[in-house]
Design an enzyme around this catalytic site. Structure first.
Site, PDB file in Angstrom:
ATOM      1  N   LYS A 165       0.864  -1.194   0.000  1.00  0.00           N
ATOM      2  CA  LYS A 165       0.000   0.000   0.000  1.00  0.00           C
ATOM      3  C   LYS A 165       0.893   1.235   0.000  1.00  0.00           C
ATOM      4  CE  LYS A 165      -4.035   0.432   0.921  1.00  0.00           C
ATOM      5  NZ  LYS A 165      -5.093   0.913  -0.003  1.00  0.00           N
TER       6      LYS A 165
ATOM      7  N   ASP B 129      -5.192  -3.759  -1.823  1.00  0.00           N
ATOM      8  CA  ASP B 129      -6.657  -3.863  -1.884  1.00  0.00           C
ATOM      9  C   ASP B 129      -7.103  -4.275  -3.289  1.00  0.00           C
ATOM     10  OD1 ASP B 129      -5.626  -1.407  -2.649  1.00  0.00           O
ATOM     11  OD2 ASP B 129      -7.335  -0.234  -1.981  1.00  0.00           O
TER      12      ASP B 129
ATOM     13  N   ASP C 284      -1.100 -12.604   4.852  1.00  0.00           N
ATOM     14  CA  ASP C 284      -2.012 -13.393   5.680  1.00  0.00           C
ATOM     15  C   ASP C 284      -3.405 -13.389   5.038  1.00  0.00           C
ATOM     16  OD1 ASP C 284      -3.014 -14.801   7.779  1.00  0.00           O
ATOM     17  OD2 ASP C 284      -2.682 -13.267   9.309  1.00  0.00           O
TER      18      ASP C 284
ATOM     19  N   ASP D 248      -5.314 -16.342   2.291  1.00  0.00           N
ATOM     20  CA  ASP D 248      -6.594 -16.977   2.642  1.00  0.00           C
ATOM     21  C   ASP D 248      -7.632 -16.782   1.537  1.00  0.00           C
ATOM     22  OD1 ASP D 248      -5.660 -17.992   4.960  1.00  0.00           O
ATOM     23  OD2 ASP D 248      -7.166 -17.088   6.268  1.00  0.00           O
TER      24      ASP D 248
END
Ligand code: NAD
Length: 368
Positions: free
Chosen positions: A192, A225, A249, A253
């Protein structure tokens, strides 16, 4: 030369699925001169019951001496109330820390015969093969200062610090570029940088090391994002994604769920590479000890077997054997064999039958 493997089955279904992995190693020993020497140790709740700690010093020494650690899963309600420093997960954290396993690899591979199990449309995930490389030992989960403090005005303040130094970014970027060279030769670096200085540093360092050493590899930068969105929109645009501990992380997932079942997801945690092979490495399924099904012989062993397939590739340089094992698993699934977690129509086979099916297909494909 012997290949030294330490097996740490852990708790619950970890113990059941690792029996199937041992069978597969036995097959490679007998048929492919794999020459593995296996040692065993306790970890997690099993170790706490025996030694009062989540992993003993003796087991840590075995781990230090082995070429690869194969880890099952730890935890369960029996150990919910043990002291924080002895909880089952502490064994895994100690292994990661003392073996300096800074690179976490999570492949998201969608076997075509399982593409209906994904929450996304078949054409979006069928034959998907991407790899998320997550920095595992730095960033906001470890940065200082951290903590919760009472303020004079009666509020409380929670603090965590996202911090990276150049060497940490460089070494994880190198792992990603090296792995990409063995795949489709593309890396997407995700951060980011628009709102975080640590993200800007990440961006600049990845770009720099790319120019210096890896300009034969295609490199993209994508805000984290957007990367989450693109993963569910069109995941096949990616090959290797490299990112920090926190974003990794979450993104890993998200990627995991593209492929359907938790029982199918392998992972590797790797240390420094020497001559293209990782000197310290731990391989484990993404799933936990599944107390709800433990002891019933119905756990899916494929995540653990696929983790061993990663070990063949990354610790032992046996790419052909790794491919043979993955092809055998693919054939088992194409033939319709399913454990309960991936069976749609209710017909399913046991953990050990699934292990045997993989071996039957290794035999068949090895003769072709
Ligand atoms: P879990 O992954 O153990 O299970 C989640 C669900 O998926 C359960 O319904 C389970 O039956 C199913 N499942 C998981 N693996 C499966 C397999 N191989 N075959 C078929 N079904 C499978 O997660 P949880 O229930 O949240 O946690 C259980 C315990 O495991 C907890 O103590 C947790 O702390 C621990 N845990 C350990 C690890 C690890 O060892 N790395 C990871 C996650 C959770």
């Amino acid at each position: 030369m012997t290949n030294k493997i330490l097996i740490l089955p852990g708790d619950g279904i970890g113990q059941e699925v690792m029996i199937e992995v041992e069978k597969i190693i036995g097959w490679f020993n007998s048929n492919k001169d794999f020459n593995a020497e296996i040692e065993y140790g306790l970890v997690g709740g099993a170790s706490y019951d025996a030694d009062g700690v989540a992993i003993s010093d003796a087991t840590m020494q075995l781990a230090q001496k082995s070429d690869a650690v194969l880890f099952g899963a730890v935890g369960g309600p029996k150990w919910d109330d043990v002291a924080y420093e002895h909880r089952p997960e502490a064994g895994l954290l100690r292994l990661r820390k003392e073996l300096d396993l800074f690179a976490n690899l999570r492949p998201a591979i969608c076997f075509s015969s399982l593409s209906d199990s994904s929450s996304l449309k078949k054409e979006i995930v069928e034959d998907l093969d991407i790899l998320i490389v997550r920095e595992l030992t730095g960033g906001v989960y470890f940065g200082e200062p951290r903590g919760i403090e009472e303020l004079e005005n009666g509020n409380r303040r929670g603090t965590n610090t996202q911090v990276y130094e150049t060497w940490e970014i460089q070494r994880i970027a190198e792992v990603a570029f090296e792995l990409a060279r063995k795949r489709k030769n593309k890396v997407t670096s995700s951060e980011k940088r628009n709102v975080m200085e640590s993200g800007l540093l990440w961006y600049e360092e990845v770009k720099k090391i790319h120019q210096e050493k890896y300009n034969d590899v295609e490199l993209d930068h994508m805000l984290a994002d957007n990367c989450g969105m693109q993963l569910v929109r069109w995941p096949k645009q990616f090959d290797v994604i490299v990112t920090d501990n926190l974003f990794g992380d979450m993104l890993s997932d998200v990627a995991a769920m593209l492929t359907g079942s938790l029982g199918m997801l392998p992972s590797a945690s790797l240390g420094k590479a020497v001559n293209g092979l990782f000197e310290s490495a731990l391989y484990e399924p993404v799933h936990g000890s599944a107390p709800d099904i433990s002891g019933q012989g119905i756990a899916n062993p494929l995540a653990s077997i696929l983790s061993f397939s990663m070990a063949l590739k990354y610790s032992f340089g046996r790419n052909k054997d790794s491919k043979l094992l993955e092809d055998s698993i693919s054939k088992v699934l194409d033939d319709g064999s399913r454990t309960k977690d991936i069976a749609d129509d209710g017909d399913f086979i046991s953990t050990s039958e699934m292990g045997n099916k993989v071996i039957e297909n290794l035999e068949i494909l090895n003769k072709e």
